[in-house]
Design a protein around this motif. Structure first.
Motif, PDB file in Angstrom:
ATOM      1  N   LEU A   1       0.858  -1.183   0.000  1.00  0.00           N
ATOM      2  CA  LEU A   1       0.000   0.000   0.000  1.00  0.00           C
ATOM      3  C   LEU A   1       0.891   1.229   0.000  1.00  0.00           C
ATOM      4  O   LEU A   1       1.937   1.251   0.656  1.00  0.00           O
TER       5      LEU A   1
ATOM      6  N   VAL B   1      -1.374  11.103  -1.357  1.00  0.00           N
ATOM      7  CA  VAL B   1      -0.967   9.898  -2.086  1.00  0.00           C
ATOM      8  C   VAL B   1      -1.762   8.689  -1.588  1.00  0.00           C
ATOM      9  O   VAL B   1      -1.921   8.501  -0.386  1.00  0.00           O
ATOM     10  N   LEU B   2      -2.245   7.875  -2.523  1.00  0.00           N
ATOM     11  CA  LEU B   2      -2.977   6.653  -2.178  1.00  0.00           C
ATOM     12  C   LEU B   2      -2.181   5.805  -1.194  1.00  0.00           C
ATOM     13  O   LEU B   2      -0.970   5.642  -1.345  1.00  0.00           O
ATOM     14  N   GLY B   3      -2.884   5.237  -0.209  1.00  0.00           N
ATOM     15  CA  GLY B   3      -2.243   4.317   0.721  1.00  0.00           C
ATOM     16  C   GLY B   3      -1.382   5.009   1.748  1.00  0.00           C
ATOM     17  O   GLY B   3      -0.740   4.353   2.558  1.00  0.00           O
ATOM     18  N   ASN B   4      -1.347   6.339   1.700  1.00  0.00           N
ATOM     19  CA  ASN B   4      -0.561   7.091   2.674  1.00  0.00           C
ATOM     20  C   ASN B   4      -1.501   7.912   3.562  1.00  0.00           C
ATOM     21  O   ASN B   4      -2.705   7.776   3.496  1.00  0.00           O
TER      22      ASN B   4
ATOM     23  N   SER C   1       2.908  -1.474   6.818  1.00  0.00           N
ATOM     24  CA  SER C   1       2.784  -2.876   7.220  1.00  0.00           C
ATOM     25  C   SER C   1       4.109  -3.576   6.972  1.00  0.00           C
ATOM     26  O   SER C   1       4.733  -3.344   5.944  1.00  0.00           O
ATOM     27  N   GLY C   2       4.518  -4.427   7.908  1.00  0.00           N
ATOM     28  CA  GLY C   2       5.720  -5.220   7.699  1.00  0.00           C
ATOM     29  C   GLY C   2       6.991  -4.523   8.104  1.00  0.00           C
ATOM     30  O   GLY C   2       8.081  -5.044   7.853  1.00  0.00           O
TER      31      GLY C   2
ATOM     32  N   VAL D   1       1.963  11.863  -7.554  1.00  0.00           N
ATOM     33  CA  VAL D   1       0.630  11.802  -8.133  1.00  0.00           C
ATOM     34  C   VAL D   1      -0.383  11.577  -7.017  1.00  0.00           C
ATOM     35  O   VAL D   1      -0.178  10.715  -6.157  1.00  0.00           O
TER      36      VAL D   1
ATOM     37  N   ARG E   1      -1.427   2.568  -4.686  1.00  0.00           N
ATOM     38  CA  ARG E   1      -2.318   1.562  -4.108  1.00  0.00           C
ATOM     39  C   ARG E   1      -2.793   2.018  -2.740  1.00  0.00           C
ATOM     40  O   ARG E   1      -1.977   2.400  -1.902  1.00  0.00           O
TER      41      ARG E   1
ATOM     42  N   GLN F   1      -4.690   5.734   6.571  1.00  0.00           N
ATOM     43  CA  GLN F   1      -5.418   6.156   5.367  1.00  0.00           C
ATOM     44  C   GLN F   1      -6.684   6.876   5.817  1.00  0.00           C
ATOM     45  O   GLN F   1      -7.632   6.233   6.287  1.00  0.00           O
TER      46      GLN F   1
ATOM     47  N   PRO G   1       5.220 -10.521   9.748  1.00  0.00           N
ATOM     48  CA  PRO G   1       3.949  -9.805   9.897  1.00  0.00           C
ATOM     49  C   PRO G   1       3.837  -8.647   8.902  1.00  0.00           C
ATOM     50  O   PRO G   1       4.838  -8.017   8.553  1.00  0.00           O
ATOM     51  N   GLY G   2       2.613  -8.384   8.463  1.00  0.00           N
ATOM     52  CA  GLY G   2       2.384  -7.270   7.545  1.00  0.00           C
ATOM     53  C   GLY G   2       2.678  -7.623   6.103  1.00  0.00           C
ATOM     54  O   GLY G   2       2.386  -6.853   5.205  1.00  0.00           O
ATOM     55  N   HIS G   3       3.293  -8.783   5.887  1.00  0.00           N
ATOM     56  CA  HIS G   3       3.569  -9.262   4.532  1.00  0.00           C
ATOM     57  C   HIS G   3       2.616 -10.431   4.249  1.00  0.00           C
ATOM     58  O   HIS G   3       1.526 -10.460   4.773  1.00  0.00           O
TER      59      HIS G   3
ATOM     60  N   GLY H   1      -2.165   1.997   6.164  1.00  0.00           N
ATOM     61  CA  GLY H   1      -1.700   1.934   4.786  1.00  0.00           C
ATOM     62  C   GLY H   1      -0.237   1.570   4.761  1.00  0.00           C
ATOM     63  O   GLY H   1       0.184   0.565   5.328  1.00  0.00           O
ATOM     64  N   MET H   2       0.571   2.405   4.107  1.00  0.00           N
ATOM     65  CA  MET H   2       1.990   2.098   4.009  1.00  0.00           C
ATOM     66  C   MET H   2       2.611   1.964   5.404  1.00  0.00           C
ATOM     67  O   MET H   2       2.379   2.792   6.283  1.00  0.00           O
TER      68      MET H   2
ATOM     69  N   ILE I   1       6.963  -6.706  14.523  1.00  0.00           N
ATOM     70  CA  ILE I   1       6.849  -6.156  13.171  1.00  0.00           C
ATOM     71  C   ILE I   1       5.365  -5.891  12.933  1.00  0.00           C
ATOM     72  O   ILE I   1       4.516  -6.660  13.377  1.00  0.00           O
ATOM     73  N   THR I   2       5.042  -4.806  12.237  1.00  0.00           N
ATOM     74  CA  THR I   2       3.651  -4.368  12.125  1.00  0.00           C
ATOM     75  C   THR I   2       2.851  -5.224  11.147  1.00  0.00           C
ATOM     76  O   THR I   2       3.320  -5.520  10.047  1.00  0.00           O
ATOM     77  N   GLY I   3       1.622  -5.591  11.541  1.00  0.00           N
ATOM     78  CA  GLY I   3       0.762  -6.335  10.630  1.00  0.00           C
ATOM     79  C   GLY I   3      -0.575  -6.684  11.250  1.00  0.00           C
ATOM     80  O   GLY I   3      -0.764  -6.577  12.468  1.00  0.00           O
TER      81      GLY I   3
ATOM     82  N   PHE J   1       9.296   5.221   2.268  1.00  0.00           N
ATOM     83  CA  PHE J   1       9.799   4.020   1.609  1.00  0.00           C
ATOM     84  C   PHE J   1      10.948   4.338   0.659  1.00  0.00           C
ATOM     85  O   PHE J   1      10.821   5.202  -0.210  1.00  0.00           O
ATOM     86  N   HIS J   2      12.063   3.643   0.838  1.00  0.00           N
ATOM     87  CA  HIS J   2      13.238   3.811  -0.032  1.00  0.00           C
ATOM     88  C   HIS J   2      13.715   5.260  -0.086  1.00  0.00           C
ATOM     89  O   HIS J   2      14.314   5.679  -1.071  1.00  0.00           O
TER      90      HIS J   2
END
Lengths: 287, 279
Positions: free
Chosen positions: A187, B244-247, B186-187, B29, A231, B198, A252-254, B183-184, B224-226, B110-111
């Protein structure tokens, strides 16, 4: 019923170099959803004994990438490969004893995932070079302007047998429908990049939600998901994807990775449940 | 509720005030497919402060106050892991040397970057510049709640614990959210990161403020998040919203454990600005 009109004749096909990626490892344990330290294989390289069409979950693996994981050691070339490769694209082996073998792109994750005939999978090694005939980014459903195709080749749409129903909806066969609360890592990322994980990291959740029969390569629907420009959650939107990676015991989360192929408003689609909605059938993958 | 306060180490970590970074192509975007230039993350934000609305800014995940990082990636990982919300910060160099601030959260893109966010009074922010070195008096890693060993503590400083949770049996949060809000993020490793909420996924997010304490049900961040049914994760909103979507607002993880181990009191005033007296 008729096939949807596409802009296939306007798409350009590009040769993109890739190579079979070598697995890498941090040298430390990760932690699974039960709080156990884990070191499990699955990512990169060649997985010769788990292929598209096989079950997602009965493997001692994390982020199991079936078949060949194709990357590129140069960062900018890698990004081009990630964004240009589309599910259904033809891939040819250029070097090594499997040279000449032909496969198909079946998904995306950290790498582009490619299925080859078993004979080639048994010979392929990290470092072998590949050519991806990339075509599909820019694909449009001409009569559905609010539906966005992402990493979806025209060959995939045709192979899936997508039809326009009598009431003007895109009829799509899927094996399963994913609820929004299960969508995890992926996401917030670009629609074309890698995939989005469905958080199946514990057996009891797979069983409770009835996903035990899902196979690598299955086409699935994701509810309340907008995967057009990135997404994320959006009520009333729908996304479709193919199950790209699997395996239990994950972080987790994956979980089970689903690579986006198209997305749009819920009312543009008619979901048909079919156990045969798998890339092995849609792309007529060789044994 | 009592924590193992006398077992916790206080260690010194440094972070420098960052400056925003950009790629060659400036356009991100939005969810609707509209290109925009991202502003708000990195450097110093004079406009938005902890306690302000998370939404309504012409920005992408705006970071309130000073955004810091250690230029060495491995040292930055340690800074992210050890700095805890509520910890004291001292400015070491530049025109604001000697001024004191407070850690209010973390933000991972991310990255891209991983930042620790620090609140300062407006006159200190005016004097700070990118490159100024800050000392974080890090404390909180290793925290346990006596009688609740099943709860994992993450970026929670004892300073915040004392102000927020030490007295009373119920934990004050502004809202309890549905799991699909996440949203962003997880994991990710729970102790070093933020996860995005979100804002379209749950009406309960209306009126969200930076600094709000929030709980997410059916969500675990022990390691770890999930997603995990019957678990709960508590965090603090660290940045503004995102187009941004998912954020969405980045939320720093404080506590996680079985739902049965938590008893929440929903209180719209459960915000860092009040709890830590951030002027």
């Amino acid at each position: 019923m008729s096939a949807p009109r596409l802009n296939t004749d306007r798409l350009v096909e590009v040769g993109v170099q890739a190579e079979v990626a070598h697995p890498s490892h941090s040298g430390t344990y990760s932690v699974d959803s039960y709080g156990r330290p884990i070191i499990l294989p699955g990512m990169a390289g060649v997985v010769a004994n788990a292929r598209v069409g096989d079950l997602v979950f009965p493997w001692a693996a994390d982020h199991l990438e079936p078949g060949v994981s194709a990357g590129n050691p140069q960062r900018d070339r890698y990004q081009a490969l990630q964004f240009l490769a589309c599910v259904g694209n033809v891939v040819r082996v250029l070097s090594g004893p499997a040279a000449g073998a032909e496969g198909r792109v079946t998904g995306k994750h950290a790498f582009v995932l490619v299925d080859f005939p078993q004979e080639a999978l048994d010979m392929l090694a990290p470092g072998d070079t590949l050519l991806v005939r990339a075509v599909g980014q820019g694909l449009r459903f001409l009569d559905f302007e609010d539906v966005a195709a992402r990493s979806c080749s025209p060959a995939l749409v045709e192979g899936m047998g997508v039809e326009v129903s009598a009431d003007g909806r895109l009829q799509v066969d899927v094996t399963a429908e994913v609820p929004a609360f299960m969508m995890g890592a992926g996401l917030g990322m670009s629609s074309e990049w890698a995939n989005c994980d469905v958080m199946f990291t514990r057996r009891e959740v797979v069983e409770r939600l009835g996903f035990g029969d899902v196979r690598l390569g299955d086409v699935v629907a994701m509810h309340d998901q907008d995967h057009r420009y990135g997404r994320g959650y959006r009520a009333g939107m729908l996304a479709f994807g193919v199950v790209a990676h699997g395996g239990y015991g994950g972080v987790p989360g994956h979980g089970m990775g689903v690579a986006t192929i198209f997305s749009g408003p819920r009312e543009r689609f008619e979901i048909v449940r079919s156990p045969d909605a798998n890339l092995r059938n849609h792309l007529e993958l060789a044994a | 509720m009592i924590i193992n306060g006398n077992e916790l180490l206080r260690t010194a970590l440094v972070g420098d005030v960052t400056s925003p970074v950009m790629g060659m192509n400036p356009y991100d975007v939005t969810a609707d497919g509209v290109p925009f230039v991202s502003v708000g993350a990195g450097g110093i934000c004079y406009t938005v402060r902890v306690g302000d609305s998370a939404g309504g800014w012409a920005a992408d995940q705006v970071e309130p106050g000073a955004s810091i990082a250690n230029p060495d990636p491995a040292a930055n990982e340690a800074l992210l892991l050890y700095a805890c919300v509520g910890n004291r910060v001292t400015v070491r160099t530049g025109a604001a040397a000697g001024a004191a601030g407070t850690v209010t959260g973390k933000h991972e893109a991310f990255h891209a970057y991983k930042h620790v966010l620090v609140h300062f009074d407006p006159d200190v922010l005016d004097a700070l510049v990118p490159g100024d070195r800050l000392l974080v008096h890090a404390c909180g890693r290793g925290m346990r709640i006596e009688d609740r060993p099943e709860i994992a503590c993450h970026s929670l400083g004892p300073e915040l614990w004392e102000a927020w949770a030490a007295t009373g049996e119920r934990l004050r949060v502004t809202r309890v959210l549905a799991p699909e809000v996440v949203g962003m993020g997880s994991g990710r490793v729970s102790g070093a990161t933020s996860v995005a909420l979100q804002t379209g996924a749950d009406e309960a997010l209306d009126g969200l403020r930076i600094g709000d304490l929030v709980a997410v049900r059916d969500w675990d961040a022990t390691y770890i998040t999930g997603y995990h049914e019957d678990r709960v994760t508590v965090g603090v909103v660290s940045t503004g919203d995102s187009p941004v979507l998912g954020n969405g607002p980045a939320t720093t993880i404080l506590l996680s454990g079985p739902a049965a181990a938590f008893d929440f009191e929903v209180d719209a005033g459960a915000n860092l600005a009040d709890l830590l007296d951030l002027g």
